[in-house]
Write a protein that holds these residues in place. Structure first.
Motif, PDB file in Angstrom:
ATOM      1  N   HIS A   1       2.382   3.140   5.562  1.00 42.54           N
ATOM      2  CA  HIS A   1       2.354   2.690   4.171  1.00 42.54           C
ATOM      3  C   HIS A   1       3.461   3.301   3.314  1.00 42.54           C
TER       4      HIS A   1
ATOM      5  N   GLU B   1      -5.623   2.248   0.155  1.00 41.54           N
ATOM      6  CA  GLU B   1      -5.984   1.087   0.977  1.00 41.54           C
ATOM      7  C   GLU B   1      -6.862   1.503   2.135  1.00 41.54           C
ATOM      8  N   GLU B   2      -6.604   2.706   2.673  1.00 40.03           N
ATOM      9  CA  GLU B   2      -7.415   3.155   3.815  1.00 40.03           C
ATOM     10  C   GLU B   2      -8.887   3.307   3.437  1.00 40.03           C
TER      11      GLU B   2
ATOM     12  N   ASP C   1       0.823  -1.208   0.000  1.00 39.27           N
ATOM     13  CA  ASP C   1       0.000   0.000   0.000  1.00 39.27           C
ATOM     14  C   ASP C   1       0.861   1.265   0.000  1.00 39.27           C
TER      15      ASP C   1
ATOM     16  N   HIS D   1       3.093  -5.743   4.268  1.00 37.78           N
ATOM     17  CA  HIS D   1       2.458  -4.704   5.081  1.00 37.78           C
ATOM     18  C   HIS D   1       3.298  -4.449   6.319  1.00 37.78           C
TER      19      HIS D   1
ATOM     20  N   GLU E   1       0.088   5.124   9.384  1.00 39.76           N
ATOM     21  CA  GLU E   1      -0.163   3.680   9.241  1.00 39.76           C
ATOM     22  C   GLU E   1       1.141   3.012   8.814  1.00 39.76           C
TER      23      GLU E   1
HETATM   24 ZN   LIG Z   1      -2.464  -0.756   6.051  1.00 37.01          ZN
END
Ligand SMILES: [Zn+2]
Length: 540
Positions: free
Chosen positions: A144, A179-180, A114, A204, A142
């Motif tokens: 990413h 992706e969020e 992501d 990830h 996050e």
């Molecule tokens: Zn994620």
């Protein structure tokens, strides 16, 4: 140290093979040759540590939200083009999505990760308290920003070894855009992007180096925006002539908040009001509420979503407004491939966790204290590869689930972040342009490169992966997506937010031609622990 035992049993010469696991069993490299190539590809990855650090830092500094990953997309595809990958831009009608390929023939191994950030998560890296780079701006809360470095370093190392050895096969790299918002991967699947691909290695960020198989904990979801159309009027002069779309949104939310008591405790559902009208003296003629509806399996998600639509219809009836909805995202419950996970776990054991320094551990403990977690620091022990839980627990979702139902897939979690943080939060950005993230991404790249090389060199592993997919995973469940041919990706999302913040973030983009690291560019001492925050975030 445990090496994959099955690799040692493979005998014979490498031969080109037909697509999707149809190759004759037994084809592959001699065992000694395989071990030598695994060592080579890993060494090649470690030689790219500088590239990994620069990519991690660069994407961190772009701080782009879903569907607006313009700089990220340009930068990553630029590196891939320079290295001989063919790049198709704008796939599935998503401007920031790409499909990069190198090589030819089978097998075809695809690497994904992501790229999008989190609203309001702007944060200086290496600083153990809330200190945004740009107040209110998005950030990598996050983590990413780290996965592309993992995949690109692994892909370049694989390419080098495959070219040198004349190994056939095709490497594909694709991004998890938005992706969020669960906004891209089901669209790739719908558009047939994974036809002809033999296996997917997804990566990830996490706080350990791990892989799993079967259905793990977490949920799938459908995300939809409900829009109500009413009639404007003077809110004081002639309110009886108005029909409030905002009333409909509030009644819908109220209805759902009563309904949720009578749903399984595993469900998760949440909403934000993205349009609540303009100003109080005008009856809102339009209003929109955005929902995520999560459950453990597809029939339960579908059942809850159908209930939510009825609640929305009820709100429209109560207010004499018109309701319409659009699907913004979907994430299928994830099911990962056992043979590939087992092969990858062998490589995880070989590579192991990074060597953390006292500075890394000190930062981690300070951040954990700051958010009210136990100050355990960073992890030094791998987790075992066990069977999936008998009853999966509820939790988050990832649209890699959709891909996992199209092709044998695993997710590698790599240790670029600090354990036990809130998630989707500025604290989760703190480590993400520091040595913690750099080292975590590098071990991730080593594992991806080794696992992909094994897939390229062992047709029997690809075959086993498809056997599991056909004879175990898909025997009792058929993939039933929520989106259809008419559902467009929600590429308008986050446009205004990024238009507002991009000019403020640009002065902070990482310039690797002038600075060694992003910490150096920002003049941050690593780690920065003080000043002590005023007041404790932990309730007393
Ligand atoms: Zn994620």
């Amino acid at each position: 140290m445990i090496r994959t035992a099955t690799a040692l049993l493979v005998l014979g010469l490498l031969v080109p093979l037909p697509a999707r696991g149809q190759a004759a069993p037994g084809a592959g490299l001699a065992p000694g040759r395989m071990q030598a190539l695994l060592t080579d590809v890993e060494a090649d990855v470690m030689g790219r540590a500088k590239l990994v650090q620069v990519m991690v830092d660069k994407l961190f500094s772009f701080s782009e939200l879903g569907f607006q990953e313009v700089e990220t997309s340009r930068y990553v595809t630029g590196i891939l083009r320079e290295n001989g990958f063919r790049v198709e831009a704008g796939v599935s009608g998503i401007p920031t999505a790409w499909w990069a390929t190198w090589g030819s023939g089978s097998p075809v191994i695809a690497l994904g990760s992501d790229i999008d950030g989190i609203p309001r998560a702007s944060q200086k890296p290496g600083v153990a308290y809330h200190d945004p780079l740009v107040e209110g701006a998005p950030g990598h809360g996050e983590g990413h920003n780290s996965g592309q470095a993992v995949n690109v370093a692994a892909a370049l190392a694989l390419k080098a070894v495959m070219e040198r050895e004349g190994l056939p096969g095709t490497i594909v790299l694709w991004p998890g855009v938005a992706e969020e918002l669960l906004g891209s991967k089901a669209w790739y699947v719908r558009d047939g992007r994974f036809r002809g691909i033999d296996a997917v290695l997804f990566t990830h960020v996490g706080s350990n180096l791990s892989v799993s198989w079967g259905q793990g904990n977490g949920t799938g979801l459908v995300s939809a925006e409900f829009t109500f159309a009413g009639e404007a009027a003077h809110s004081a002069g002639a309110p009886w002539r108005g029909r409030s779309a905002l009333d409909a949104v509030e009644l819908m939310n109220s209805g759902w908040n009563f309904r949720r008591e009578h749903l399984r405790p595993q469900q998760r559902s949440h909403y934000t009001i993205v349009d609540g009208g303009d100003q109080p003296n005008v009856v809102p003629s339009s209003a929109t509420v955005w929902y995520y509806v999560r459950e453990i399996d597809q029939p339960l998600i579908a059942s809850n979503f159908a209930a939510l639509i009825r609640v929305a219809q009820g709100a429209a009836l109560m207010t004499d407004t018109e309701m319409s909805y659009r699907i913004v995202g979907q994430a299928y419950p994830r099911h990962f491939n056992r043979p590939i996970a087992q092969a990858m776990y062998g490589h995880i054991r070989t590579v192991g966790l990074p060597r953390w320094t006292e500075a890394d551990r000190t930062l981690a403990r300070a951040v954990q204290r700051e958010v009210g977690s136990a100050p355990i620091g960073l992890l030094d022990t791998l987790v075992a590869l066990g069977p999936p839980p008998a009853l999966p627990e509820s939790g988050g979702s990832d649209d890699i689930g959709d891909i996992s139902w199209a092709v044998p897939t695993v997710t590698l979690n790599f240790p670029s972040n600090i354990p036990d943080l809130p998630g989707h939060h500025w604290a989760n950005a703190i480590s993400m342009a520091t040595p913690i993230a750099h080292k975590g991404a590098l071990v991730g790249a080593q594992v991806v490169a080794r696992t992909a090389l094994e897939l390229f060199a062992r047709p029997d592993l690809v075959q086993e992966a498809w056997k599991y997919y056909r004879e175990e995973q898909t025997v009792t469940h058929r993939y039933t997506p929520f989106i259809g041919p008419g559902d467009a990706p929600a590429v308008d999302k986050n446009r205004e937010t990024m238009a507002q913040f991009r000019p403020l973030l640009e002065p902070f983009y990482f310039d690797e031609t002038r600075f060694d690291t992003y910490l150096e560019q920002l003049g941050i001492t690593y780690p920065t622990l003080g000043p002590a925050p005023t007041g404790s975030p932990t309730p007393r």
